[in-house]
Design a protein around this motif. Sequence first.
Motif, PDB file in Angstrom:
ATOM      1  N   SER A  86       0.785  -1.239   0.000  1.00  0.00           N
ATOM      2  CA  SER A  86       0.000   0.000   0.000  1.00  0.00           C
ATOM      3  C   SER A  86       0.823   1.299   0.000  1.00  0.00           C
ATOM      4  CB  SER A  86      -1.064   0.002   1.101  1.00  0.00           C
ATOM      5  OG  SER A  86      -0.546   0.500   2.295  1.00  0.00           O
ATOM      6  N   LEU A  87       2.067   1.263   0.412  1.00  0.00           N
ATOM      7  CA  LEU A  87       2.873   2.488   0.372  1.00  0.00           C
ATOM      8  C   LEU A  87       3.436   2.703  -1.025  1.00  0.00           C
ATOM      9  CD1 LEU A  87       5.004   2.189   3.603  1.00  0.00           C
ATOM     10  CD2 LEU A  87       3.076   3.697   3.206  1.00  0.00           C
ATOM     11  N   TYR A  88       3.769   3.933  -1.314  1.00  0.00           N
ATOM     12  CA  TYR A  88       4.373   4.209  -2.617  1.00  0.00           C
ATOM     13  C   TYR A  88       5.745   3.545  -2.708  1.00  0.00           C
ATOM     14  CZ  TYR A  88       0.793   7.734  -2.216  1.00  0.00           C
ATOM     15  OH  TYR A  88      -0.400   8.359  -2.010  1.00  0.00           O
ATOM     16  N   HIS A 181      15.248  -6.512  -0.457  1.00  0.00           N
ATOM     17  CA  HIS A 181      14.653  -7.833  -0.638  1.00  0.00           C
ATOM     18  C   HIS A 181      13.642  -8.115   0.484  1.00  0.00           C
ATOM     19  CE1 HIS A 181      14.571 -12.033  -1.962  1.00  0.00           C
ATOM     20  NE2 HIS A 181      14.587 -12.338  -0.687  1.00  0.00           N
ATOM     21  N   GLN A 182      14.090  -7.886   1.723  1.00  0.00           N
ATOM     22  CA  GLN A 182      13.223  -8.193   2.877  1.00  0.00           C
ATOM     23  C   GLN A 182      11.993  -7.295   2.917  1.00  0.00           C
ATOM     24  OE1 GLN A 182      15.615  -7.926   6.418  1.00  0.00           O
ATOM     25  NE2 GLN A 182      16.684  -9.813   5.878  1.00  0.00           N
ATOM     26  N   THR A 183      12.220  -6.002   2.761  1.00  0.00           N
ATOM     27  CA  THR A 183      11.100  -5.059   2.902  1.00  0.00           C
ATOM     28  C   THR A 183      10.097  -5.228   1.768  1.00  0.00           C
ATOM     29  OG1 THR A 183      12.515  -3.503   4.079  1.00  0.00           O
ATOM     30  CG2 THR A 183      10.512  -2.598   3.124  1.00  0.00           C
ATOM     31  N   LEU A 184      10.595  -5.376   0.546  1.00  0.00           N
ATOM     32  CA  LEU A 184       9.680  -5.460  -0.591  1.00  0.00           C
ATOM     33  C   LEU A 184       8.920  -6.785  -0.621  1.00  0.00           C
ATOM     34  CD1 LEU A 184      11.948  -3.886  -3.369  1.00  0.00           C
ATOM     35  CD2 LEU A 184      10.114  -2.778  -2.113  1.00  0.00           C
ATOM     36  N   HIS A 185       9.494  -7.812  -0.011  1.00  0.00           N
ATOM     37  CA  HIS A 185       8.828  -9.120  -0.030  1.00  0.00           C
ATOM     38  C   HIS A 185       7.978  -9.364   1.209  1.00  0.00           C
ATOM     39  CE1 HIS A 185      11.728  -9.837  -3.203  1.00  0.00           C
ATOM     40  NE2 HIS A 185      10.968 -10.828  -3.587  1.00  0.00           N
ATOM     41  N   SER A 186       7.927  -8.384   2.098  1.00  0.00           N
ATOM     42  CA  SER A 186       7.183  -8.620   3.332  1.00  0.00           C
ATOM     43  C   SER A 186       5.767  -8.060   3.206  1.00  0.00           C
ATOM     44  CB  SER A 186       7.930  -7.973   4.501  1.00  0.00           C
ATOM     45  OG  SER A 186       7.072  -7.201   5.256  1.00  0.00           O
ATOM     46  N   SER A 187       4.807  -8.802   3.701  1.00  0.00           N
ATOM     47  CA  SER A 187       3.426  -8.341   3.587  1.00  0.00           C
ATOM     48  C   SER A 187       3.029  -7.525   4.817  1.00  0.00           C
ATOM     49  CB  SER A 187       2.488  -9.541   3.413  1.00  0.00           C
ATOM     50  OG  SER A 187       2.696 -10.413   4.495  1.00  0.00           O
ATOM     51  N   SER A 189       2.756  -4.375   7.475  1.00  0.00           N
ATOM     52  CA  SER A 189       2.543  -2.948   7.236  1.00  0.00           C
ATOM     53  C   SER A 189       3.857  -2.211   7.536  1.00  0.00           C
ATOM     54  CB  SER A 189       1.449  -2.414   8.147  1.00  0.00           C
ATOM     55  OG  SER A 189       1.485  -1.009   8.102  1.00  0.00           O
ATOM     56  N   HIS A 190       4.204  -1.295   6.668  1.00  0.00           N
ATOM     57  CA  HIS A 190       5.462  -0.564   6.858  1.00  0.00           C
ATOM     58  C   HIS A 190       5.223   0.878   7.270  1.00  0.00           C
ATOM     59  CE1 HIS A 190       7.704  -3.886   5.279  1.00  0.00           C
ATOM     60  NE2 HIS A 190       6.927  -3.923   4.210  1.00  0.00           N
ATOM     61  N   ILE A 191       3.946   1.239   7.449  1.00  0.00           N
ATOM     62  CA  ILE A 191       3.662   2.656   7.668  1.00  0.00           C
ATOM     63  C   ILE A 191       4.242   3.165   9.001  1.00  0.00           C
ATOM     64  CG2 ILE A 191       1.315   2.226   8.553  1.00  0.00           C
ATOM     65  CD1 ILE A 191       2.491   5.277   6.494  1.00  0.00           C
ATOM     66  N   ASP A 192       4.215   2.324  10.039  1.00  0.00           N
ATOM     67  CA  ASP A 192       4.760   2.806  11.315  1.00  0.00           C
ATOM     68  C   ASP A 192       6.264   3.054  11.193  1.00  0.00           C
ATOM     69  OD1 ASP A 192       2.308   2.719  12.447  1.00  0.00           O
ATOM     70  OD2 ASP A 192       2.590   0.778  13.443  1.00  0.00           O
ATOM     71  N   ASP A 223      -2.176   6.873   5.872  1.00  0.00           N
ATOM     72  CA  ASP A 223      -1.992   5.426   5.964  1.00  0.00           C
ATOM     73  C   ASP A 223      -1.309   4.818   4.747  1.00  0.00           C
ATOM     74  OD1 ASP A 223      -3.059   5.400   8.440  1.00  0.00           O
ATOM     75  OD2 ASP A 223      -5.057   4.747   7.810  1.00  0.00           O
ATOM     76  N   GLU A 224      -1.366   5.516   3.626  1.00  0.00           N
ATOM     77  CA  GLU A 224      -0.689   5.000   2.428  1.00  0.00           C
ATOM     78  C   GLU A 224       0.561   5.804   2.096  1.00  0.00           C
ATOM     79  OE1 GLU A 224      -3.456   4.200  -0.683  1.00  0.00           O
ATOM     80  OE2 GLU A 224      -4.529   2.778   0.578  1.00  0.00           O
ATOM     81  N   GLY A 225       1.008   6.584   3.071  1.00  0.00           N
ATOM     82  CA  GLY A 225       2.244   7.334   2.886  1.00  0.00           C
ATOM     83  C   GLY A 225       2.032   8.721   2.312  1.00  0.00           C
TER      84      GLY A 225
END
Length: 247
Positions: A86-88, A181-187, A189-192, A223-225
Amino acid sequence: MTPLDTDKIVSLAGDSLVRLYYKSETSSTNDDALELAKAGAEPGTVILAESQTQGRGRRGAVWMSPPGTSLTFSYLTSHEYISGASLYPSLLAGLSCVRALKQLGISVLVKWPNDLYLNGKKLAGILTEMTGSYLVIGIGINVNVSSFPSELQDIATSLSIEIGAPVSREKILAELIKSLHQTLHSSASHIDGLRECCALTGRAVTLTTSGRRIEGHVRGLGDEGELLLWTGRSTLVLNQADEIRFA
Ligand code: BTN
């Protein structure tokens, strides 16, 4: 100039690195990555160059970096992996860089939407581009640049300037690849994570968006950056801005 040790990069990056193209000189690693994407390259491929003759930045800017002291590379991935995040994409890439550098004890911030800041100066720029189902993440990071032209001295910096000693380019690159690799493949939420490292939150800024110049106070990220900008009368929710300056 000491060239990058590609064996070391491969061994440090481990399974996160699918394939590494290394060039002493190229026009732009993003252009190379876009070509490789059209030819069906595997996501996780990295194109790395010691120097670029036509390095590109956002909004048609030129990206200059002295050979041997910086990292200029592009990471190829697929929308398939990041569509749930969901983030850009440029924010996810920025967050990946923050996490990678944190592993090495270096604390950087993301200046929304695509710069990395260290001690109030630009350390790195990110240029994301798309073709078909591919996403190209181009990153230029000043690692061991010892000085900048006078017009950039107050706004740009490098890791070695801030740390006071040269830094291994191989270690930095391997950590960046692992983190992408880790961040892009993780489902997850990265918003926090992104909110924690947002350089603009709480700051007064002047920005241009769709040709309009706006002044305001950054309240944080949606929430979506999206950038939440308080103008004094209302909060604007922005998903795009051109130049953003601290007021
Ligand atoms: C910016 O700050 O405007 C973004 C700069 C992005 C530069 C990188 S260097 C590697 C990749 N190849 C390019 O031509 N540009 C990106």
